[in-house]
Design a protein around this motif. Structure first.
Motif, PDB file in Angstrom:
ATOM      1  N   MET A   1      48.259  21.401  31.242  1.00 48.23           N
ATOM      2  CA  MET A   1      48.449  22.636  30.495  1.00 48.23           C
ATOM      3  C   MET A   1      48.826  23.747  31.479  1.00 48.23           C
ATOM      4  N   ASN A   2      49.844  24.500  31.134  1.00 52.50           N
ATOM      5  CA  ASN A   2      50.315  25.601  31.961  1.00 52.50           C
ATOM      6  C   ASN A   2      49.508  26.858  31.623  1.00 52.50           C
ATOM      7  N   LEU A   3      48.689  27.319  32.585  1.00 58.89           N
ATOM      8  CA  LEU A   3      47.797  28.447  32.342  1.00 58.89           C
ATOM      9  C   LEU A   3      48.303  29.706  33.027  1.00 58.89           C
ATOM     10  N   PRO A   4      47.962  30.870  32.466  1.00 58.16           N
ATOM     11  CA  PRO A   4      48.311  32.126  33.139  1.00 58.16           C
ATOM     12  C   PRO A   4      47.536  32.255  34.452  1.00 58.16           C
ATOM     13  N   PRO A   5      48.005  33.099  35.379  1.00 54.52           N
ATOM     14  CA  PRO A   5      47.380  33.185  36.703  1.00 54.52           C
ATOM     15  C   PRO A   5      45.924  33.659  36.713  1.00 54.52           C
ATOM     16  N   ASP A   6      45.483  34.350  35.683  1.00 52.83           N
ATOM     17  CA  ASP A   6      44.101  34.845  35.660  1.00 52.83           C
ATOM     18  C   ASP A   6      43.119  33.864  35.023  1.00 52.83           C
ATOM     19  N   ILE A   7      43.610  32.674  34.657  1.00 49.94           N
ATOM     20  CA  ILE A   7      42.754  31.654  34.049  1.00 49.94           C
ATOM     21  C   ILE A   7      42.935  30.341  34.808  1.00 49.94           C
ATOM     22  N   GLU A   8      41.812  29.746  35.214  1.00 48.99           N
ATOM     23  CA  GLU A   8      41.827  28.437  35.878  1.00 48.99           C
ATOM     24  C   GLU A   8      40.986  27.481  35.038  1.00 48.99           C
ATOM     25  N   PHE A   9      41.424  26.231  34.961  1.00 51.43           N
ATOM     26  CA  PHE A   9      40.620  25.219  34.299  1.00 51.43           C
ATOM     27  C   PHE A   9      40.421  24.072  35.266  1.00 51.43           C
ATOM     28  N   HIS A  10      39.165  23.857  35.647  1.00 49.88           N
ATOM     29  CA  HIS A  10      38.811  22.773  36.554  1.00 49.88           C
ATOM     30  C   HIS A  10      38.298  21.610  35.707  1.00 49.88           C
ATOM     31  N   GLU A  11      39.225  20.717  35.395  1.00 47.29           N
ATOM     32  CA  GLU A  11      38.900  19.611  34.490  1.00 47.29           C
ATOM     33  C   GLU A  11      37.787  18.724  35.043  1.00 47.29           C
ATOM     34  N   ASP A  12      37.793  18.495  36.363  1.00 45.56           N
ATOM     35  CA  ASP A  12      36.776  17.626  36.960  1.00 45.56           C
ATOM     36  C   ASP A  12      35.367  18.215  36.840  1.00 45.56           C
ATOM     37  N   PHE A  13      35.252  19.552  36.805  1.00 45.88           N
ATOM     38  CA  PHE A  13      33.946  20.199  36.652  1.00 45.88           C
ATOM     39  C   PHE A  13      33.705  20.682  35.219  1.00 45.88           C
ATOM     40  N   ARG A  14      34.725  20.527  34.364  1.00 44.32           N
ATOM     41  CA  ARG A  14      34.653  21.013  32.978  1.00 44.32           C
ATOM     42  C   ARG A  14      34.302  22.502  32.966  1.00 44.32           C
ATOM     43  N   LEU A  15      35.084  23.290  33.713  1.00 44.14           N
ATOM     44  CA  LEU A  15      34.814  24.718  33.873  1.00 44.14           C
ATOM     45  C   LEU A  15      36.106  25.521  33.776  1.00 44.14           C
ATOM     46  N   LEU A  16      36.092  26.521  32.884  1.00 43.43           N
ATOM     47  CA  LEU A  16      37.184  27.472  32.770  1.00 43.43           C
ATOM     48  C   LEU A  16      36.745  28.764  33.450  1.00 43.43           C
ATOM     49  N   ILE A  17      37.584  29.301  34.319  1.00 39.79           N
ATOM     50  CA  ILE A  17      37.295  30.554  34.997  1.00 39.79           C
ATOM     51  C   ILE A  17      38.363  31.569  34.598  1.00 39.79           C
ATOM     52  N   TYR A  18      37.897  32.717  34.125  1.00 34.32           N
ATOM     53  CA  TYR A  18      38.783  33.797  33.679  1.00 34.32           C
ATOM     54  C   TYR A  18      38.495  35.033  34.526  1.00 34.32           C
ATOM     55  N   ARG A  19      39.543  35.568  35.173  1.00 34.36           N
ATOM     56  CA  ARG A  19      39.402  36.743  36.035  1.00 34.36           C
ATOM     57  C   ARG A  19      40.417  37.808  35.623  1.00 34.36           C
ATOM     58  N   PRO A  20      40.099  38.570  34.591  1.00 32.86           N
ATOM     59  CA  PRO A  20      41.032  39.622  34.164  1.00 32.86           C
ATOM     60  C   PRO A  20      41.078  40.766  35.172  1.00 32.86           C
ATOM     61  N   LYS A  21      42.206  41.447  35.203  1.00 30.21           N
ATOM     62  CA  LYS A  21      42.368  42.622  36.056  1.00 30.21           C
ATOM     63  C   LYS A  21      42.935  43.752  35.203  1.00 30.21           C
ATOM     64  N   GLY A  22      42.426  44.940  35.413  1.00 27.48           N
ATOM     65  CA  GLY A  22      42.977  46.093  34.711  1.00 27.48           C
ATOM     66  C   GLY A  22      42.402  46.280  33.326  1.00 27.48           C
ATOM     67  N   LEU A  23      43.246  46.111  32.306  1.00 28.49           N
ATOM     68  CA  LEU A  23      42.909  46.437  30.922  1.00 28.49           C
ATOM     69  C   LEU A  23      42.410  45.227  30.132  1.00 28.49           C
ATOM     70  N   ASP A  52      34.775  36.566  35.150  1.00 27.27           N
ATOM     71  CA  ASP A  52      34.497  37.564  36.186  1.00 27.27           C
ATOM     72  C   ASP A  52      35.301  38.807  35.838  1.00 27.27           C
ATOM     73  N   THR A  53      34.667  39.772  35.191  1.00 28.56           N
ATOM     74  CA  THR A  53      35.363  40.983  34.739  1.00 28.56           C
ATOM     75  C   THR A  53      35.230  42.136  35.728  1.00 28.56           C
ATOM     76  N   SER A  54      34.824  41.846  36.959  1.00 25.95           N
ATOM     77  CA  SER A  54      34.568  42.909  37.936  1.00 25.95           C
ATOM     78  C   SER A  54      35.818  43.703  38.329  1.00 25.95           C
ATOM     79  N   GLU A  55      36.996  43.151  38.094  1.00 24.01           N
ATOM     80  CA  GLU A  55      38.230  43.885  38.414  1.00 24.01           C
ATOM     81  C   GLU A  55      38.890  44.484  37.173  1.00 24.01           C
ATOM     82  N   THR A  56      38.125  44.569  36.098  1.00 29.16           N
ATOM     83  CA  THR A  56      38.598  45.224  34.887  1.00 29.16           C
ATOM     84  C   THR A  56      38.241  46.699  34.992  1.00 29.16           C
ATOM     85  N   HIS A  57      39.221  47.560  34.740  1.00 32.89           N
ATOM     86  CA  HIS A  57      38.996  48.986  34.944  1.00 32.89           C
ATOM     87  C   HIS A  57      39.148  49.819  33.676  1.00 32.89           C
ATOM     88  N   GLU A  58      39.589  49.183  32.597  1.00 38.60           N
ATOM     89  CA  GLU A  58      39.760  49.919  31.347  1.00 38.60           C
ATOM     90  C   GLU A  58      39.483  48.978  30.185  1.00 38.60           C
TER      91      GLU A  58
END
Length: 134
Positions: A1-23, A52-58
């Protein structure tokens, strides 16, 4: 699956990581929900989430939309295996919305926890094998 750069899916660990930036707004939440539901449909296996929403500013959300999105996810996930969702939030508005998500998913197969400390959140987000000290 082709994911956007702020979303990673680690199938081997069954973990989705989302790191939004900005808005964070309704369009952004809808996009992420679409990715999650796409992975759920494609894999049919449960996976945990870490946001991880720590880089969300709005934040441009309202309670009506957040309640609607939470209830949609709760119903869409009904009957599936339990999953965990850890949210690292440092913005006061995001903390309030994340806590609302905790309340609205209570009793469902989605178990949400909110963290304001990166180290505490990281311990929860580690893959199962990394949580063992032996």
């Amino acid at each position: 699956m082709n994911l956007p750069p702020d979303i990673e899916f680690h199938e081997d660990f069954r973990l989705l990581i989302y790191r939004p930036k900005g808005l964070i707004n309704e369009a952004e939440i809808n996009r992420v929900i679409g990715v999650i539901e796409g992975i759920e449909t494609a894999s049919q296996q449960p996976f945990n989430r870490f946001s991880d929403t720590s880089e969300t500013h709005e934040v441009e959300l309202n309670f009506h939309y957040v309640i609607q999105a939470c209830l949609h996810r709760r119903l869409a996930h009904k009957g599936r295996a339990p999953v965990k969702s850890a949210i690292l939030a440092t913005d006061s508005t995001l903390i309030h919305y994340a806590r609302l998500l905790v309340l609205l998913t209570e009793g469902s197969s989605i178990k949400v926890r909110v963290f304001q400390d990166r180290n505490e959140a990281a311990l929860v987000a580690k893959p199962p094998a990394a949580n063992h000290s032996g």
